[in-house]
Scaffold this motif. Structure first.
Motif, PDB file in Angstrom:
ATOM      1  N   ARG A 152       0.823  -1.208   0.000  1.00 41.99           N
ATOM      2  CA  ARG A 152       0.000   0.000   0.000  1.00 41.99           C
ATOM      3  C   ARG A 152       0.858   1.259   0.000  1.00 41.99           C
ATOM      4  O   ARG A 152       0.606   2.199  -0.731  1.00 41.99           O
ATOM      5  N   GLU A 153       1.871   1.261   0.880  1.00 41.29           N
ATOM      6  CA  GLU A 153       2.751   2.422   0.969  1.00 41.29           C
ATOM      7  C   GLU A 153       3.929   2.224   0.023  1.00 41.29           C
ATOM      8  O   GLU A 153       4.659   1.255   0.121  1.00 41.29           O
ATOM      9  N   ARG A 154       4.109   3.149  -0.850  1.00 43.81           N
ATOM     10  CA  ARG A 154       5.210   3.067  -1.788  1.00 43.81           C
ATOM     11  C   ARG A 154       6.506   3.565  -1.164  1.00 43.81           C
ATOM     12  O   ARG A 154       6.498   4.469  -0.328  1.00 43.81           O
ATOM     13  N   GLU A 155       7.608   2.957  -1.575  1.00 39.58           N
ATOM     14  CA  GLU A 155       8.908   3.425  -1.121  1.00 39.58           C
ATOM     15  C   GLU A 155       9.298   4.711  -1.826  1.00 39.58           C
ATOM     16  O   GLU A 155      10.082   5.504  -1.307  1.00 39.58           O
ATOM     17  N   LEU A 156       8.740   4.936  -3.025  1.00 41.53           N
ATOM     18  CA  LEU A 156       9.068   6.113  -3.806  1.00 41.53           C
ATOM     19  C   LEU A 156       7.813   6.735  -4.380  1.00 41.53           C
ATOM     20  O   LEU A 156       6.853   6.038  -4.720  1.00 41.53           O
ATOM     21  N   ASN A 157       7.830   8.052  -4.491  1.00 42.93           N
ATOM     22  CA  ASN A 157       6.780   8.776  -5.188  1.00 42.93           C
ATOM     23  C   ASN A 157       7.321   9.117  -6.570  1.00 42.93           C
ATOM     24  O   ASN A 157       8.352   9.789  -6.686  1.00 42.93           O
ATOM     25  N   ILE A 158       6.676   8.649  -7.614  1.00 46.39           N
ATOM     26  CA  ILE A 158       7.158   8.834  -8.977  1.00 46.39           C
ATOM     27  C   ILE A 158       6.271   9.854  -9.683  1.00 46.39           C
ATOM     28  O   ILE A 158       5.055   9.691  -9.758  1.00 46.39           O
ATOM     29  N   ILE A 159       6.896  10.905 -10.203  1.00 46.55           N
ATOM     30  CA  ILE A 159       6.180  11.993 -10.860  1.00 46.55           C
ATOM     31  C   ILE A 159       6.735  12.185 -12.261  1.00 46.55           C
ATOM     32  O   ILE A 159       7.955  12.191 -12.456  1.00 46.55           O
ATOM     33  N   GLU A 160       5.856  12.339 -13.236  1.00 41.90           N
ATOM     34  CA  GLU A 160       6.264  12.662 -14.595  1.00 41.90           C
ATOM     35  C   GLU A 160       6.074  14.161 -14.812  1.00 41.90           C
ATOM     36  O   GLU A 160       4.984  14.695 -14.608  1.00 41.90           O
ATOM     37  N   VAL A 161       7.148  14.840 -15.203  1.00 45.60           N
ATOM     38  CA  VAL A 161       7.086  16.293 -15.355  1.00 45.60           C
ATOM     39  C   VAL A 161       8.040  16.724 -16.460  1.00 45.60           C
ATOM     40  O   VAL A 161       9.078  16.102 -16.684  1.00 45.60           O
ATOM     41  N   ASP A 162       7.667  17.787 -17.146  1.00 47.52           N
ATOM     42  CA  ASP A 162       8.484  18.345 -18.220  1.00 47.52           C
ATOM     43  C   ASP A 162       9.533  19.268 -17.608  1.00 47.52           C
ATOM     44  O   ASP A 162       9.215  20.323 -17.071  1.00 47.52           O
ATOM     45  N   PHE A 163      10.809  18.859 -17.677  1.00 47.39           N
ATOM     46  CA  PHE A 163      11.886  19.681 -17.108  1.00 47.39           C
ATOM     47  C   PHE A 163      12.116  20.944 -17.937  1.00 47.39           C
ATOM     48  O   PHE A 163      12.569  21.944 -17.404  1.00 47.39           O
ATOM     49  N   ARG A 164      11.825  20.889 -19.233  1.00 49.82           N
ATOM     50  CA  ARG A 164      12.149  22.009 -20.111  1.00 49.82           C
ATOM     51  C   ARG A 164      11.077  23.099 -20.072  1.00 49.82           C
ATOM     52  O   ARG A 164      11.388  24.277 -19.898  1.00 49.82           O
ATOM     53  N   ASP A 165       9.806  22.724 -20.215  1.00 53.66           N
ATOM     54  CA  ASP A 165       8.746  23.722 -20.335  1.00 53.66           C
ATOM     55  C   ASP A 165       7.646  23.550 -19.297  1.00 53.66           C
ATOM     56  O   ASP A 165       6.575  24.154 -19.418  1.00 53.66           O
ATOM     57  N   GLY A 166       7.887  22.724 -18.285  1.00 50.98           N
ATOM     58  CA  GLY A 166       6.864  22.466 -17.283  1.00 50.98           C
ATOM     59  C   GLY A 166       6.726  23.586 -16.269  1.00 50.98           C
ATOM     60  O   GLY A 166       7.435  24.600 -16.317  1.00 50.98           O
ATOM     61  N   PRO A 167       5.791  23.417 -15.322  1.00 55.34           N
ATOM     62  CA  PRO A 167       5.500  24.474 -14.353  1.00 55.34           C
ATOM     63  C   PRO A 167       6.571  24.682 -13.293  1.00 55.34           C
ATOM     64  O   PRO A 167       6.629  25.745 -12.676  1.00 55.34           O
ATOM     65  N   GLU A 168       7.434  23.681 -13.056  1.00 53.50           N
ATOM     66  CA  GLU A 168       8.454  23.802 -12.023  1.00 53.50           C
ATOM     67  C   GLU A 168       9.734  24.379 -12.645  1.00 53.50           C
ATOM     68  O   GLU A 168      10.555  23.667 -13.208  1.00 53.50           O
ATOM     69  N   GLN A 169       9.892  25.683 -12.491  1.00 58.41           N
ATOM     70  CA  GLN A 169      10.993  26.372 -13.168  1.00 58.41           C
ATOM     71  C   GLN A 169      12.360  25.936 -12.651  1.00 58.41           C
ATOM     72  O   GLN A 169      13.355  26.010 -13.382  1.00 58.41           O
ATOM     73  N   TRP A 170      12.426  25.480 -11.399  1.00 56.95           N
ATOM     74  CA  TRP A 170      13.721  25.085 -10.863  1.00 56.95           C
ATOM     75  C   TRP A 170      14.303  23.866 -11.578  1.00 56.95           C
ATOM     76  O   TRP A 170      15.507  23.588 -11.477  1.00 56.95           O
ATOM     77  N   LEU A 171      13.448  23.169 -12.352  1.00 61.37           N
ATOM     78  CA  LEU A 171      13.925  22.005 -13.091  1.00 61.37           C
ATOM     79  C   LEU A 171      14.553  22.373 -14.436  1.00 61.37           C
ATOM     80  O   LEU A 171      15.206  21.535 -15.072  1.00 61.37           O
ATOM     81  N   ARG A 172      14.379  23.613 -14.882  1.00 64.91           N
ATOM     82  CA  ARG A 172      14.861  24.013 -16.209  1.00 64.91           C
ATOM     83  C   ARG A 172      16.360  23.785 -16.400  1.00 64.91           C
ATOM     84  O   ARG A 172      16.783  23.329 -17.471  1.00 64.91           O
ATOM     85  N   PRO A 173      17.210  24.064 -15.405  1.00 65.46           N
ATOM     86  CA  PRO A 173      18.644  23.807 -15.613  1.00 65.46           C
ATOM     87  C   PRO A 173      18.982  22.328 -15.801  1.00 65.46           C
ATOM     88  O   PRO A 173      20.080  22.007 -16.269  1.00 65.46           O
ATOM     89  N   PHE A 174      18.042  21.427 -15.460  1.00 66.01           N
ATOM     90  CA  PHE A 174      18.291  19.985 -15.571  1.00 66.01           C
ATOM     91  C   PHE A 174      17.543  19.386 -16.757  1.00 66.01           C
ATOM     92  O   PHE A 174      17.241  18.194 -16.769  1.00 66.01           O
ATOM     93  N   LYS A 175      17.267  20.207 -17.779  1.00 68.13           N
ATOM     94  CA  LYS A 175      16.419  19.763 -18.891  1.00 68.13           C
ATOM     95  C   LYS A 175      17.014  18.596 -19.674  1.00 68.13           C
ATOM     96  O   LYS A 175      16.300  17.857 -20.355  1.00 68.13           O
ATOM     97  N   GLU A 176      18.335  18.400 -19.597  1.00 70.66           N
ATOM     98  CA  GLU A 176      18.965  17.293 -20.311  1.00 70.66           C
ATOM     99  C   GLU A 176      19.017  16.009 -19.479  1.00 70.66           C
ATOM    100  O   GLU A 176      19.456  14.971 -19.971  1.00 70.66           O
ATOM    101  N   ALA A 177      18.578  16.070 -18.220  1.00 64.02           N
ATOM    102  CA  ALA A 177      18.598  14.891 -17.354  1.00 64.02           C
ATOM    103  C   ALA A 177      17.350  14.049 -17.585  1.00 64.02           C
ATOM    104  O   ALA A 177      16.239  14.589 -17.659  1.00 64.02           O
TER     105      ALA A 177
END
Length: 324
Positions: A152-177
């Motif tokens: 029931r309880e997951r060891e990890l929370n997995i989220i799919e998000v666009d690093f390049r143009d998504g809403p979380e701007q702090w991810l933009r520098p990691f767009k190639e990851a």
């Protein structure tokens, strides 16, 4: 479910149970269904591709309360939904002579991606108004397409998000990851970069034996990075006794340390291993040398070696077939 609406609702419990499951026409092993965890694990079900899962469900209602209450035309339905895909389906259940309501819930593979939630609702006519919800399950079942074990309880929370143009701007520098691991919150989180071409399709797909082997290798690599990050986060968040002796933290950090410390510091008690890790990290003595043990413990939990061996065998078979 306890409602705060203006009409009377059920005070008794509404209990939902998944009795059995099939993948296409094949029975799902009972080891993949946990009534205690109320979770069904659907990943790696010995089938490279499948189109539909079918679940036999049973719901018990407080029958005496229903019989004596002011409700008419009582109906029980099973609701299957997943926020990641906005998928939602409702299955009407049939009453049995034993007082339960039963039915078959269909789950189309193409409509779901990660983890679906299965609940039950009781609907009735109240005060002449039809279609009012008078009760439901307080604890849902999870139908997990990303889990091999029904936890029931997951060891990890997995989220799919666009690093390049998504809403979380702090991810933009990691767009190639292709992904990033964050082990600073209440639950460790792996962010998968949807802008990295092919990574989401690879991890969510089935495909040929070669694609499956590649997916397992990538998934193991992600898990290894996650375990390593979780260990380092855990040893920076220790509790201490009055005399300065480190104690295990609560939550997932404590669970990670209990799991990994016996291999990071072999042949030592949990308390001694924790003290040794804390000492080395603080004074810098042999801390860099300990990284190999941390990496090894993380790799074992992630089954990196197994995934790599299986991938090599698959590639060897493909190569042998191409030479014939």
């Amino acid at each position: 479910m306890r409602s705060t609406v203006s009409y009377r609702t059920l005070a008794g419990d509404v209990r939902l149970e998944v009795a059995s499951a099939k993948i296409d026409s094949h029975d799902l092993p009972y080891s993949r269904i946990s009534r205690e965890q109320q979770t069904v694990a659907l990943h790696e079900v010995e089938r490279a591709r499948w189109d539909e899962a079918r679940f036999e469900v049973r719901v018990t209602l407080p029958e005496r309360e229903i019989a004596e209450g002011p409700w008419e035309d009582v109906v029980c339905v099973a609701v299957l939904a997943e926020g990641a895909t906005n998928a939602r389906s409702v299955t009407r259940l049939a009453p049995t002579q034993q007082g339960a309501w039963t039915g078959r819930v269909h789950m189309a593979r193409a409509m779901h991606r990660n983890r679906a939630v299965l609940t039950a609702s009781v609907v009735a006519t109240v005060g002449g108004v039809p279609g009012r919800v008078i009760g439901g399950t307080e604890r849902p079942w999870y139908l997990d397409l990303a889990a091999r074990d029904p936890r029931r309880e997951r060891e990890l929370n997995i989220i799919e998000v666009d690093f390049r143009d998504g809403p979380e701007q702090w991810l933009r520098p990691f767009k190639e990851a292709p992904w990033l691991v964050d082990a600073t919150g209440d639950m460790p989180t792996v962010r998968l970069n949807t802008a990295f071409e092919g990574v989401i399709d690879l991890l969510n797909g089935s495909g040929s034996p070669v694609e499956k082997a590649m997916r397992d290798v990538v998934a193991a690599q992600i898990a290894e990075e996650a375990w390593t990050a979780m260990f380092h986060s855990a040893v920076t968040d220790l509790d201490f006794d009055e005399d300065g002796t480190p104690r295990l933290p609560s939550g997932w950090r404590g669970a990670v340390l209990r799991s990994m410390l016996p291999e990071v510091v072999p042949a030592a008690s949990l308390e001694s291993a924790l003290h040794e890790v804390h000492k080395r990290r603080n004074d810098g003595q042999s801390w860099s040398e300990m990284q190999a043990s941390i990496q090894y413990a993380a790799a074992r939990r992630s089954k990196v070696a197994k995934g790599l061996r299986d991938a090599v065998r698959v590639l060897d078979r493909v190569d042998e077939g191409a030479r014939r």
